[in-house]
Each structure stands twice: as structure tokens, then as C-alpha cells.
Design a protein around this motif. Sequence first.
Motif, PDB file in Angstrom:
ATOM      1  N   ARG A 108       0.943  -1.339   0.131  1.00 57.88           N
ATOM      2  CA  ARG A 108       0.158  -0.076  -0.024  1.00 57.88           C
ATOM      3  C   ARG A 108       0.717   1.221  -0.003  1.00 57.88           C
ATOM      4  NH1 ARG A 108      -5.432  -1.544   3.558  1.00 57.88           N
ATOM      5  NH2 ARG A 108      -6.022  -3.093   2.187  1.00 57.88           N
ATOM      6  N   ASP A 250      -3.887  -2.901   8.522  1.00 55.79           N
ATOM      7  CA  ASP A 250      -5.355  -2.553   8.225  1.00 55.79           C
ATOM      8  C   ASP A 250      -5.526  -1.153   8.917  1.00 55.79           C
ATOM      9  OD1 ASP A 250      -7.836  -2.572   7.361  1.00 55.79           O
ATOM     10  OD2 ASP A 250      -8.423  -3.089   9.397  1.00 55.79           O
ATOM     11  N   ASP A 254      -5.213   2.695   6.659  1.00 57.22           N
ATOM     12  CA  ASP A 254      -6.074   3.747   6.628  1.00 57.22           C
ATOM     13  C   ASP A 254      -5.723   5.082   7.271  1.00 57.22           C
ATOM     14  OD1 ASP A 254      -8.297   2.215   5.616  1.00 57.22           O
ATOM     15  OD2 ASP A 254      -9.640   2.977   6.982  1.00 57.22           O
TER      16      ASP A 254
HETATM   17 MN    MN Z   1      -8.912  -1.541   5.919  1.00 55.09          MN
END
Ligand code: MN
Length: 364
Positions: A108, A250, A254
Amino acid sequence: MNTYKIAVLAGDGIGPEVMEQALRVLDALEKKHGFATERTACFVGGAGIDNCGKALPAETLAACEAADAILFGSVGGPKWDSLPPDERPERGALLPLRKHFSLYANLRPGICLPELVEASPIKTALIPNGFDILCVRELTGGMYFGEPKFYGERDGEIVGIDTLVYKKSEVERIARVAFEAARGRSKKLCSVDKANVLASSVMWREVMNSISAEYPEVELTHMYVDNAAMQLVRHPGQFDVLVTENTFGDILTDEMAIVCGSLGMLPSASLCEGADSFFGLYEPSGGSAPDIAGKGIANPIAQILSMGMMLRYTCRETAAADDVDRAVRAVIAAGYRTADLATGAAGEIRVGTAGMGDAIIAAL
Ligand code: MN
Ligand code: IPM
């Protein structure tokens, strides 16, 4: 001419409209760089439930198996929120796809372009030139999949149980992905854990240290996850490559996404090694944004950059992949802004979803 088979899973909400732009950009890249794709459109998420009775229909999974890569939009929306958690679009489609294809390495990138620092909730003085972070999130282990998993009655009391478990081999393989990534960038890797409390993190840290011997040119540091969450808003520019376990990743990604200014800018790749390149699922980091779906105002850049990551990691069309990144930077530098990026500054050119697609194609 090289031809790649792509399963196109646009999904719900803004998924189909941003996917349309990514595919238009892909058409332009094929012409310019001389390769081809064979695309199979499939239902997934809420669209899978409505059309085939399941978030991940069997025919969709079969098309993914036959493909070289999965280009994924986004899934979920209020229409399906009352279903049992396991059947909802998010959990019923994404988690089985990750597990089925062993997509253990989730890349990411969090890039805050210098032109977009004003869109970030962080004070501009703290990020004068933007920043560029890559988070490597382990995606098929930890609490998401650990057994036992249980919700029910035990000894006369209702309990909920999740298990945070990692095997050494799982940490080793994600460590190698992260060290390789760091070697190709600024050679700084920060591993995020909670080794002051969790046994799995003590093991994680030891494995990171031992793999680091294979990459003497990369400087490895460790940070507790609570501190990392704080440092990300205090001074994001201190990070280059981050590596962390599934649940921490996770949450941190964000946070990373929003400090970059908009969820609409961030792509992702979920990878597993294949014979000579990666098999992968490529999707925007943001969600299906039901509140703005169908209005033609969603930012398609995350979907377009995800398609670019597919060209890089699965298709090995490096020139085309570089072209995508360059074209996106060029349109941002030229002032094109979808609603999520607009700050009202002079020189901004306000565009909708298709207008942004047009600008990027023109920049190619
Ligand atoms: Mn997420
Ligand atoms: C993500 C999402 C998923 C996750 C959900 C939708 C299952 O939040 O990709 O970050 O928790 O991994």
C-alpha cells in the motif's frame, strides 16, 4: 505481442465508474506500449449477491483462477449491511479471495504529492514537500484467519475469540518482500509490532532481525504499533518502507491514506509469487463510497494507479506502469482536481470522474 488475461471485478458503489476510467486508460496504454489484455468482467460483492446469490460467485472465482491478475473495484454498501457479517460483500468476497490465492503481501503506497499537501489534514508546515511511504502489510495471517475463532457461549458466559497466530515461515516471506522493496527505495525499513506485549510480535521481531542479515544494505528499525500510529500524524516523512502484520497494517494504512490527503489517491496490490511474476489482486485502498456513487464525481486515480501496479507486478510492463505514475503526477501538477482533492486554490481545474480519466489519457 504479449497478452494478459485480466478478471475485472468492478463491484459496488463507485467501483464501476472508477473502473470504467481505469479501463479507458488501459486501452490507451495498450496502443502506446504494444501489449494486449483479454478482460473478463465478473460480479462480486453486493453485485454478486444480487445477481448470483453470493458475494463471491463460483463463476467469478473460476474467472479469477483462469486470469493472470484480478483488477478489483470496491464492494459493499448500505443495501447489504444487514446481512450476517460473514455474508457481507466485504468479508464474503475479499477475505476468501486473499486466502484462496495466498495473496499474503499487500503493498500500500501512501504518497502525498507536494501539490496536494493542502488537502492533507496534517499542518502543511509539518509536510512541506509531501511524503512517500510504502506499507507492506501481511495479508493472510494473524487475527483475520487464526483459529480458534469463536462467538458464543462458553462456561455460562458469552465470549468472542480471535487468535493472533503467525508461523515463522509466514513472517519470513513477508520480511523478504519488505526488505526487497526497501532495497529498491531508500534502504530504510521500519518493522511495526507490539513486542512489549504480544508473543507473536516477539517472534515477528526476531524473524525480522534474522532476515535482515540477508540484506546488509538495508537499515532495519523496529517501532511499537501505538507509537507508529502517533508518528504517522506527527512526522510521516520519517518513514520510507513499513512492514507489519495483518491487523496493525489494516489500521495503519487507513491512517496513512488520510494523512496523504484523500482516500481516492491510494492504490494497492495484494500479491503472491507466480512462476516469473506476481499473481495479484489490484484494488484502490478506499472503499465503495456509496454516498457519492453514481454521481460521476468520484476520484478514479486510485483505481488507475492500481491498474498501473498490475502492469508493474503481474505484467512486467514497466514502461507502461511508469507512464501511469508519470501521467497522474502530470495532471495533478497541471491543477486537475476531483472534489475530494479541491482546496479552492487558484489554478485548480475542477473535474469529475470521466474528466480526470480524459486528462490522464491526454497526458499519456
Ligand atoms: Mn482496511
Ligand atoms: C482493507 C479492508 C478489509 C480488511 C475489509 C473490507 C475486510 O478494510 O482491505 O483494508 O480489513 O482487510
